[in-house]
Design a protein around this motif. Structure first.
Motif, PDB file in Angstrom:
ATOM      1  N   PHE A 194       0.819  -1.213   0.000  1.00  0.00           N
ATOM      2  CA  PHE A 194       0.000   0.000   0.000  1.00  0.00           C
ATOM      3  C   PHE A 194       0.855   1.266   0.000  1.00  0.00           C
ATOM      4  O   PHE A 194       0.340   2.362  -0.196  1.00  0.00           O
ATOM      5  CB  PHE A 194      -0.945  -0.016   1.208  1.00  0.00           C
ATOM      6  CG  PHE A 194      -2.121  -0.939   1.036  1.00  0.00           C
ATOM      7  CD1 PHE A 194      -3.357  -0.448   0.663  1.00  0.00           C
ATOM      8  CD2 PHE A 194      -1.982  -2.306   1.213  1.00  0.00           C
ATOM      9  CE1 PHE A 194      -4.433  -1.297   0.482  1.00  0.00           C
ATOM     10  CE2 PHE A 194      -3.045  -3.165   1.041  1.00  0.00           C
ATOM     11  CZ  PHE A 194      -4.279  -2.658   0.669  1.00  0.00           C
ATOM     12  N   ASN A 205      -3.726   2.682  -4.735  1.00  0.00           N
ATOM     13  CA  ASN A 205      -4.957   3.462  -4.835  1.00  0.00           C
ATOM     14  C   ASN A 205      -6.070   2.918  -3.938  1.00  0.00           C
ATOM     15  O   ASN A 205      -7.200   3.394  -4.009  1.00  0.00           O
ATOM     16  CB  ASN A 205      -5.445   3.477  -6.294  1.00  0.00           C
ATOM     17  CG  ASN A 205      -4.437   4.128  -7.218  1.00  0.00           C
ATOM     18  OD1 ASN A 205      -3.885   5.185  -6.910  1.00  0.00           O
ATOM     19  ND2 ASN A 205      -4.174   3.490  -8.355  1.00  0.00           N
ATOM     20  N   TRP A 206      -5.762   1.938  -3.105  1.00  0.00           N
ATOM     21  CA  TRP A 206      -6.772   1.315  -2.248  1.00  0.00           C
ATOM     22  C   TRP A 206      -6.613   1.785  -0.810  1.00  0.00           C
ATOM     23  O   TRP A 206      -5.543   2.239  -0.396  1.00  0.00           O
ATOM     24  CB  TRP A 206      -6.651  -0.207  -2.300  1.00  0.00           C
ATOM     25  CG  TRP A 206      -7.005  -0.821  -3.617  1.00  0.00           C
ATOM     26  CD1 TRP A 206      -7.386  -0.167  -4.750  1.00  0.00           C
ATOM     27  CD2 TRP A 206      -6.991  -2.210  -3.949  1.00  0.00           C
ATOM     28  NE1 TRP A 206      -7.609  -1.060  -5.768  1.00  0.00           N
ATOM     29  CE2 TRP A 206      -7.380  -2.321  -5.304  1.00  0.00           C
ATOM     30  CE3 TRP A 206      -6.684  -3.365  -3.241  1.00  0.00           C
ATOM     31  CZ2 TRP A 206      -7.470  -3.553  -5.952  1.00  0.00           C
ATOM     32  CZ3 TRP A 206      -6.787  -4.597  -3.880  1.00  0.00           C
ATOM     33  CH2 TRP A 206      -7.184  -4.682  -5.219  1.00  0.00           C
ATOM     34  N   SER A 207      -7.683   1.628  -0.031  1.00  0.00           N
ATOM     35  CA  SER A 207      -7.642   1.871   1.406  1.00  0.00           C
ATOM     36  C   SER A 207      -7.386   0.547   2.122  1.00  0.00           C
ATOM     37  O   SER A 207      -8.000  -0.472   1.786  1.00  0.00           O
ATOM     38  CB  SER A 207      -8.964   2.479   1.892  1.00  0.00           C
ATOM     39  OG  SER A 207      -9.199   3.727   1.271  1.00  0.00           O
ATOM     40  N   PHE A 208      -6.514   0.581   3.126  1.00  0.00           N
ATOM     41  CA  PHE A 208      -6.091  -0.679   3.749  1.00  0.00           C
ATOM     42  C   PHE A 208      -7.187  -1.323   4.595  1.00  0.00           C
ATOM     43  O   PHE A 208      -7.360  -2.542   4.554  1.00  0.00           O
ATOM     44  CB  PHE A 208      -4.851  -0.456   4.611  1.00  0.00           C
ATOM     45  CG  PHE A 208      -4.384  -1.712   5.296  1.00  0.00           C
ATOM     46  CD1 PHE A 208      -3.796  -2.737   4.567  1.00  0.00           C
ATOM     47  CD2 PHE A 208      -4.563  -1.882   6.667  1.00  0.00           C
ATOM     48  CE1 PHE A 208      -3.383  -3.914   5.187  1.00  0.00           C
ATOM     49  CE2 PHE A 208      -4.149  -3.047   7.293  1.00  0.00           C
ATOM     50  CZ  PHE A 208      -3.558  -4.063   6.552  1.00  0.00           C
ATOM     51  N   GLU A 238     -15.614  -1.688  -5.543  1.00  0.00           N
ATOM     52  CA  GLU A 238     -15.262  -1.205  -4.215  1.00  0.00           C
ATOM     53  C   GLU A 238     -16.130  -0.019  -3.809  1.00  0.00           C
ATOM     54  O   GLU A 238     -16.404   0.867  -4.652  1.00  0.00           O
ATOM     55  CB  GLU A 238     -13.792  -0.779  -4.184  1.00  0.00           C
ATOM     56  CG  GLU A 238     -12.810  -1.922  -4.254  1.00  0.00           C
ATOM     57  CD  GLU A 238     -11.394  -1.428  -4.022  1.00  0.00           C
ATOM     58  OE1 GLU A 238     -11.040  -0.347  -4.545  1.00  0.00           O
ATOM     59  OE2 GLU A 238     -10.667  -2.104  -3.307  1.00  0.00           O
ATOM     60  N   PRO A 239     -16.549   0.067  -2.541  1.00  0.00           N
ATOM     61  CA  PRO A 239     -16.332  -0.915  -1.467  1.00  0.00           C
ATOM     62  C   PRO A 239     -17.480  -1.907  -1.339  1.00  0.00           C
ATOM     63  O   PRO A 239     -17.489  -2.710  -0.418  1.00  0.00           O
ATOM     64  CB  PRO A 239     -16.275  -0.004  -0.235  1.00  0.00           C
ATOM     65  CG  PRO A 239     -17.289   1.049  -0.525  1.00  0.00           C
ATOM     66  CD  PRO A 239     -17.198   1.300  -2.018  1.00  0.00           C
TER      67      PRO A 239
END
Length: 284
Positions: free
Chosen positions: A183, A192-195, A239-240
């Motif tokens: 990440f 580009n993602w949220s953990f 997502e999400p």
């Protein structure tokens, strides 16, 4: 010599080896990814820019499989490794799981995409369908190979000591943390993602694959296909919503299969299948 070889073939991977599995898996992946994060100029100068098709990215992704296969070979020898790999040929399980993998997972992505105003399928790249099919082939040899470690070694070993639900949840948590350095790495999809949603998704997916794994009596083909479907480039970005839908599905399956999920009776506990369970396609 024949007697010694027979005993060695029957040796399974001991529970104590799980710590070596964890150490090896994290050491390979975090050292590779960490070098690009902490020493980017030096690493790029020697190995080139990192990307999803870079050989070092494949090596980092294959760490669970490489460590798992090494442990199997160390404890059981070549014959044991062949028996271990025969688990890739086990395809029989309750038909509902085949339906879930082949139809249910795509439906989750399509539904999530529609909820957020997207399309039923991912848009084709400018190169067309051929490029998408090529990418589909590439991802088959990326993430799904991990299953040789997570489900091949870690799951049966943990199920010797805890109920399948907790084994799956623990693997999911470790799986999520194992991804964490990516990440912070530019050039790969994770940047580009949220953990947190990803971590929750990892735990959810590991719980979901658990009853499938046990239904197939430790077969690895279905976990590989399950993983492949999750990263299938034809499915749209959801997502999400895909995560929250899968959380709901997991809750329903745990409620449905609660007797199996919270009991070690009948759970797969062997890394090296016994000779009577090493026949391709077999399952109970």
């Amino acid at each position: 010599m024949m007697a010694i070889a027979s005993v060695r073939f029957q040796c399974d991977v001991p529970s104590a080896a799980l710590k070596f599995f964890a150490i090896g898996t994290f050491a390979i992946t975090w050292s590779i990814i960490g070098s690009y994060i902490l020493l980017p100029d030096v690493t790029v100068a020697h190995f080139g820019e990192i990307s999803g098709v870079h050989p070092l990215y494949f090596l980092a992704t294959w760490a669970p499989a490489l460590t798992g296969v090494t442990l199997v070979l160390a404890y059981s020898g070549p014959r044991g490794l062949r028996a271990f790999l025969s688990r890739l040929l086990i395809w029989r399980c309750a038909s509902v799981w085949w339906v879930f993998i082949l139809l249910g997972i795509p439906l989750v992505f399509m539904t999530g995409s529609l909820v957020k105003g997207g399309s039923l399928l991912a848009p084709l790249p400018p190169e067309g369908t051929g490029a998408m099919l090529a990418l589909l082939g590439i991802v088959l040899f990326l993430g799904p190979v991990e299953e040789l470690g997570w489900r091949g070694v870690a799951q049966p070993v943990l199920q010797r000591h805890m109920a399948p639900f907790w084994a799956g949840a623990l693997i999911g948590a470790v799986w999520g943390i194992w991804h964490l350095p990516a990440f912070f790495l530019a050039g790969v999809v994770f940047e580009n993602w949220s953990f947190l949603p990803f971590f929750i998704g990892n735990v959810t997916l590991a719980i979901l694959i658990t009853p499938i794994f046990n239904s197939a009596r430790g077969g690895l083909l279905l976990p590989v296909l399950f993983h492949w479907q999750l990263i299938n480039p034809f499915w749209p970005d959801a997502e999400p919503w895909d995560t929250w839908i899968l959380v709901g599905v997991a809750m329903a399956i745990v409620w449905w299969k609660h007797e199996d999920m919270f009991s070690r009776d009948g759970a797969v506990k062997e890394v090296i299948p016994r000779p009577d369970r090493a026949t391709p396609g077999t399952a109970q």
